[in-house]
Design a protein around this motif. Structure first.
Motif, mmCIF file in Angstrom:
data_model
loop_
_atom_site.group_PDB
_atom_site.id
_atom_site.type_symbol
_atom_site.label_atom_id
_atom_site.label_comp_id
_atom_site.label_asym_id
_atom_site.label_seq_id
_atom_site.Cartn_x
_atom_site.Cartn_y
_atom_site.Cartn_z
ATOM 1 N N ALA A 1 -43.259 80.093 -12.604
ATOM 2 C CA ALA A 1 -44.156 79.705 -11.507
ATOM 3 C C ALA A 1 -44.739 80.940 -10.838
ATOM 4 C CB ALA A 1 -43.397 78.852 -10.495
ATOM 5 N N GLY A 2 -43.884 81.931 -10.556
ATOM 6 C CA GLY A 2 -44.351 83.160 -9.920
ATOM 7 C C GLY A 2 -45.383 83.877 -10.776
ATOM 8 N N ALA A 3 -45.186 83.820 -12.100
ATOM 9 C CA ALA A 3 -46.119 84.478 -13.023
ATOM 10 C C ALA A 3 -47.355 83.625 -13.296
ATOM 11 C CB ALA A 3 -45.405 84.819 -14.332
ATOM 12 N N ARG A 4 -47.386 82.428 -12.715
ATOM 13 C CA ARG A 4 -48.549 81.524 -12.778
ATOM 14 C C ARG A 4 -48.911 81.148 -14.224
ATOM 15 N NH1 ARG A 4 -51.275 81.059 -7.895
ATOM 16 N NH2 ARG A 4 -52.183 79.299 -8.985
ATOM 17 N N LEU A 5 -47.881 80.749 -14.985
ATOM 18 C CA LEU A 5 -48.088 80.430 -16.401
ATOM 19 C C LEU A 5 -48.138 78.919 -16.619
ATOM 20 C CD1 LEU A 5 -45.625 83.130 -17.693
ATOM 21 C CD2 LEU A 5 -48.121 83.217 -17.808
ATOM 22 N N PRO A 6 -49.171 78.436 -17.315
ATOM 23 C CA PRO A 6 -49.351 76.989 -17.474
ATOM 24 C C PRO A 6 -48.479 76.389 -18.576
ATOM 25 C CG PRO A 6 -51.156 78.154 -18.502
ATOM 26 C CD PRO A 6 -50.289 79.208 -17.871
ATOM 27 N N GLU B 1 -33.485 80.785 -13.535
ATOM 28 C CA GLU B 1 -34.148 82.065 -13.244
ATOM 29 C C GLU B 1 -35.545 82.087 -13.869
ATOM 30 O OE1 GLU B 1 -33.249 86.774 -14.096
ATOM 31 O OE2 GLU B 1 -32.544 85.306 -15.527
ATOM 32 N N GLN B 2 -35.643 81.564 -15.080
ATOM 33 C CA GLN B 2 -36.920 81.552 -15.795
ATOM 34 C C GLN B 2 -37.864 80.504 -15.218
ATOM 35 O OE1 GLN B 2 -36.914 84.171 -17.314
ATOM 36 N NE2 GLN B 2 -36.097 84.067 -19.366
ATOM 37 N N VAL B 3 -37.300 79.411 -14.697
ATOM 38 C CA VAL B 3 -38.115 78.350 -14.088
ATOM 39 C C VAL B 3 -38.910 78.955 -12.923
ATOM 40 C CG1 VAL B 3 -38.013 76.200 -12.742
ATOM 41 C CG2 VAL B 3 -36.596 76.455 -14.801
ATOM 42 N N HIS B 4 -38.201 79.665 -12.063
ATOM 43 C CA HIS B 4 -38.862 80.298 -10.921
ATOM 44 C C HIS B 4 -39.837 81.377 -11.392
ATOM 45 C CE1 HIS B 4 -36.424 78.640 -7.477
ATOM 46 N NE2 HIS B 4 -35.794 78.179 -8.533
ATOM 47 N N ARG C 1 -36.931 71.354 -7.264
ATOM 48 C CA ARG C 1 -38.163 70.950 -6.580
ATOM 49 C C ARG C 1 -38.818 72.112 -5.846
ATOM 50 N NH1 ARG C 1 -36.435 68.386 -0.731
ATOM 51 N NH2 ARG C 1 -35.210 70.202 -0.206
ATOM 52 N N ASP C 2 -38.044 73.150 -5.482
ATOM 53 C CA ASP C 2 -38.590 74.258 -4.691
ATOM 54 C C ASP C 2 -38.984 75.465 -5.550
ATOM 55 O OD1 ASP C 2 -38.087 72.692 -2.493
ATOM 56 O OD2 ASP C 2 -36.140 73.610 -2.080
ATOM 57 N N ALA C 3 -39.037 75.263 -6.862
ATOM 58 C CA ALA C 3 -39.266 76.405 -7.759
ATOM 59 C C ALA C 3 -40.730 76.796 -7.862
ATOM 60 C CB ALA C 3 -38.722 76.086 -9.150
ATOM 61 N N GLY C 4 -41.641 75.932 -7.387
ATOM 62 C CA GLY C 4 -43.062 76.248 -7.494
ATOM 63 C C GLY C 4 -43.740 75.578 -8.680
ATOM 64 N N TRP C 5 -43.022 74.679 -9.360
ATOM 65 C CA TRP C 5 -43.617 73.909 -10.453
ATOM 66 C C TRP C 5 -44.223 72.613 -9.904
ATOM 67 C CZ3 TRP C 5 -42.267 73.942 -16.140
ATOM 68 C CH2 TRP C 5 -41.748 75.185 -16.543
ATOM 69 N N ILE C 6 -45.150 72.069 -10.650
ATOM 70 C CA ILE C 6 -45.593 70.707 -10.407
ATOM 71 C C ILE C 6 -44.583 69.791 -11.096
ATOM 72 C CG2 ILE C 6 -47.407 69.023 -10.970
ATOM 73 C CD1 ILE C 6 -49.371 71.479 -10.849
ATOM 74 N N GLN C 7 -44.181 68.726 -10.404
ATOM 75 C CA GLN C 7 -43.255 67.760 -11.014
ATOM 76 C C GLN C 7 -43.888 66.380 -11.079
ATOM 77 O OE1 GLN C 7 -39.320 67.416 -9.369
ATOM 78 N NE2 GLN C 7 -38.662 69.390 -10.189
ATOM 79 N N LEU C 8 -43.994 65.857 -12.303
ATOM 80 C CA LEU C 8 -44.493 64.506 -12.521
ATOM 81 C C LEU C 8 -43.373 63.661 -13.123
ATOM 82 C CD1 LEU C 8 -47.887 65.505 -14.192
ATOM 83 C CD2 LEU C 8 -47.655 64.472 -11.932
ATOM 84 N N TYR C 9 -43.257 62.418 -12.672
ATOM 85 C CA TYR C 9 -42.225 61.515 -13.194
ATOM 86 C C TYR C 9 -42.890 60.333 -13.895
ATOM 87 C CZ TYR C 9 -38.690 64.157 -10.670
ATOM 88 O OH TYR C 9 -37.850 65.162 -10.242
ATOM 89 N N ALA D 1 -35.286 79.851 -24.274
ATOM 90 C CA ALA D 1 -36.370 78.901 -24.566
ATOM 91 C C ALA D 1 -37.521 79.111 -23.598
ATOM 92 C CB ALA D 1 -35.857 77.464 -24.472
ATOM 93 N N LEU D 2 -37.192 79.207 -22.331
ATOM 94 C CA LEU D 2 -38.270 79.394 -21.356
ATOM 95 C C LEU D 2 -38.782 80.842 -21.394
ATOM 96 C CD1 LEU D 2 -40.049 77.854 -19.519
ATOM 97 C CD2 LEU D 2 -38.381 78.037 -17.695
ATOM 98 N N ALA D 3 -37.914 81.792 -21.767
ATOM 99 C CA ALA D 3 -38.370 83.184 -21.943
ATOM 100 C C ALA D 3 -39.443 83.251 -23.019
ATOM 101 C CB ALA D 3 -37.199 84.095 -22.311
#
Lengths: 397, 304
Positions: free
Chosen positions: A94-99, A88-91, A126-134, A60-62
């Motif tokens: 973020a590394g690939a800077r995809l919105p 793996e895809q979550v990180h 939390r450390d994956a490099g994503w923005i997290q909103l709750y 799904a994330l791929a």
């Protein structure tokens, strides 16, 4: 237009209004009705998007990573073990800077199996490099999903919109569905920073060496460490963007005003409870009760968890005598993650309120308002007296 | 095959830059060069970790002139799906999407997302280059390593299990096109890619790419050894078009002819040193039976 619907439908409605172009998801409780609704929107022709029923969350994330790299606005959603399966895809995203925007419908993670709510799934990322909103309620879910796309595309960083499984995903509440024209005004079409294009070929996410390296023309290109440093710097800058986007949203839709933390009775509070998600609304009842008892209590619902809004947090808490952090997640073998973040934020300041940590509601364990009241009251009245941290609420040993 | 390209009829334009990071004698680099000529410029590549990741260059230098998305190991089929989905959403319908993965990225860690993409009927070409072990990480066994082969994780007795038949698994997905190819006969591959581009839905290629470092032979013999695999009847060139199987190229020409003994192939590479005479005789028997089946099929077809 106000409707009464579930939190999952609120999220799906936000995705539809945001005109996501590629949606890929794998069903997992309690996220399932969200993806069902989106497939219904697409199947009925109400939404112009490619809905891709993948065979796993990793895929799904791929799909979203590849679709976003090709220049399409991409969305997925998951919960608990589904999120962990795609780590793996979550990180990578973020590394690939995809919105990419992803809803995480918060659920406890196995083993043992649980389908009920806590926050261990998204906190573990939390450390994956994503923005997290709750989000705390249905209105916030739909509004945050729409804002998340603008935020992600403004800073080229993926955004997780997290909301409580069952407590929000499966309960029905009235909420306003924003006017589509106004959403289009708020959120323009996606213009990718780069995209896969045979006319302008590029090799994306290549193996990158430890050091900087010149390209064929002799220009120095960043190494892995520079690329990762830029992600961190842009995440920190995203804090201001969250505020700007909230202000813009408020101007158009007349909702918002609390981009980082939603305070309740915090202005003169001696004691402030801090938490994530719908729990902060439950704690408002507790605060009302304590105020009647004469205790100056308040509650702060954290909306932006990553990047961590330290400054806003310190400004809110510095004048208080005590801070009580309620968490539905734990860094096993240590303390609640939010608790350690808050303590770290307060440490450099001149005034350091005492900070206590309570773990509760894991795997959907019922959170009784009476227990919250008792815990919060005792934590306030006992003052800075040291206790073993963290304490557990509702534990039946 | 309806088309028969010659080396002179191939497009002159090179889409792979010279001086890439492939090893000397790399079978993959032969087919990558020829395959890109067939795929053409209007193509987006999707590549998981493999020797190809390295061959294509280290940032910020790239050996390929096609746009390429490097993706996580297990996700190739899904990533190709994402590219296709985005192109559809953006109304770009004339671009070829090709995934190019190694045997690990196809047969082992990649098989779930490949199977998913094929079941969904995604319109793309999936190319597996099979060098019959995890070569990029230093020659560890894979699902497609043949029985008896010495690798760094089957170091003494050789691999105990037989090779996974990936083209058969992909054919079982009822694909419109499944084909094999080998670095020893690149024109056969070129023609098959040209055909695959005219067929909608998922197309699967299984390529044998001899690997001097992993197989244990002198780099100058890559093509010779690739040919020996075909001439001994161990690796067959074929295509399955809309369910119909037929041998192609050098394998088709082997029908009714004397094949090389499999022992000659095994002797040419140090990776087969653990094979006993009994095992070789057993494999020869299996190959003979397989070919008897081909001959029978052919005879039946001639009658019809």
């Amino acid at each position: 237009m106000h409707i009464i619907e579930s939190g999952n439908v609120a999220a799906a409605s936000g995705v539809k209004l945001a005109r996501a172009q590629v949606i890929a998801a794998y069903p997992i409780t309690p996220q399932t009705p969200l993806t069902e609704k989106l497939s219904e929107f697409v199947d009925a022709g109400e939404m112009q998007a490619e809905y891709i029923p993948v065979e796993s969350e990793h895929s799904a994330l791929a799909v979203c990573i590849a679709a976003s790299s090709t220049g399409a606005r991409a969305f997925t959603a998951t919960s608990a073990n589904g999120l962990l399966y795609m780590v793996e895809q979550v990180h990578w995203a973020a590394g690939a800077r995809l919105p990419i925007v992803m809803c995480v419908v918060n659920r406890g993670i196995g083993a043992p199996w649980t389908v009920w709510n806590d926050h261990q799934d998204s906190i573990s990322q939390r450390d994956a490099g994503w923005i997290q909103l709750y989000a705390c309620d249905h209105q916030q879910i739909i509004d945050t999903v729409i804002q998340a796309f603008l935020l992600a595309e403004t800073v080229s960083i993926p955004v997780m919109v997290c909301y409580d499984g069952y407590l929000l995903s499966h309960t029905y509440m009235p909420f306003d569905v924003p006017d589509p024209d106004k959403v289009d005004e708020f959120l323009p079409a996606f213009k990718p920073a780069y995209a896969l294009d045979p006319k302008q070929p590029a090799n994306l996410n290549t193996v990158t060496l430890p050091d900087i390296r010149p390209d064929v023309r002799g220009n120095l290109a960043p190494g892995y460490m520079e690329i990762r440093h830029n992600l961190h710097v842009d995440l920190r800058r995203a804090i201001d963007k969250v505020a700007e986007i909230d202000a813009r949203f408020q101007k158009i839709f007349n909702r918002g005003g609390h981009p980082f933390i939603e305070p309740y009775c915090c202005e003169d509070a001696d004691f402030i409870a801090v938490c994530l998600g719908s729990l902060s609304y439950q704690l408002r009842d507790v605060v009302d009760e304590l105020r009647e008892e004469g205790l100056k209590a308040g509650v702060a619902g954290l909306r932006l968890y990553r990047p961590f809004p330290e400054q806003a947090m310190v400004e809110l808490l510095a004048k208080a005598k005590g801070v009580v952090v309620f968490e539905k997640a734990l860094s096993y073998g240590n303390q609640g993650a939010l608790f350690t973040d808050i303590k770290a934020a307060l440490y450099p300041g001149p005034a350091r309120p005492f900070v206590k940590n309570f773990i509760l509601g894991l795997g959907g364990r019922e959170i009784k308002t009476a227990d919250l009241l008792k815990t919060f009251r005792e934590a306030c009245t006992q003052g800075p007296a040291s206790i073993d941290t963290p304490q557990w609420i509702g534990l039946k040993l | 095959m309806s088309v028969n390209s010659t080396i002179l009829s191939l497009p002159e334009e090179e889409l792979v830059h010279p001086g890439n990071r492939a090893c000397a004698g790399c079978g993959l680099s032969i087919l990558y060069r020829i395959g890109l000529k067939a795929l053409g410029r209007n193509t987006i590549l999707v590549v998981p970790p493999s020797c190809l990741t390295v061959l294509q260059g280290l940032y910020p230098i790239a050996a390929t002139q096609l746009p390429c998305l490097n993706v996580t190991f297990a996700s190739t089929g899904a990533a190709a799906t994402g590219v296709i989905g985005a192109l559809k959403a953006l109304g770009k319908t004339d671009i070829t999407v090709a995934a190019w993965a190694g045997d690990g990225g196809t047969a082992d860690i990649g098989i779930q997302s490949l199977s998913g993409a094929c079941e969904r009927g995604e319109n793309f070409i999936f190319i597996c280059y099979d060098n019959e072990a995890y070569m990029n990480t230093g020659v560890q066994r894979s699902g497609t390593t043949p029985q008896g082969v010495i690798t760094t994780t089957t170091p003494i007795r050789g691999k105990l299990q037989p090779k996974k038949d990936v083209p058969a698994i992909m054919a079982a997905h009822n694909l419109n096109y499944v084909a094999t190819g080998t670095a020893a006969y690149p024109l056969d591959f070129y023609d098959k890619i040209m055909k695959a581009k005219t067929i909608t839905g998922p197309k699967y290629f299984h390529l044998q790419t001899p690997c001097p470092a992993g197989w244990g032979f002198d780099p100058r013999y890559s093509v010779k050894i690739g040919r020996l695999a075909v001439e001994s009847g161990l690796f067959d060139l074929y295509e399955i078009e809309h369910g119909e199987f037929r041998l192609t190229g050098a394998s088709l020409k082997l029908l009714g002819k004397k094949r090389q003994p499999v022992a000659a192939y095994f002797e040419s590479q140090s990776r087969f040193r653990a094979l006993t005479e009994e095992m070789i005789a057993d494999i020869q028997k299996q190959v003979d039976e397989k070919w008897a089946g081909y001959e029978q099929k052919m005879a039946k077809k001639m009658k019809e």
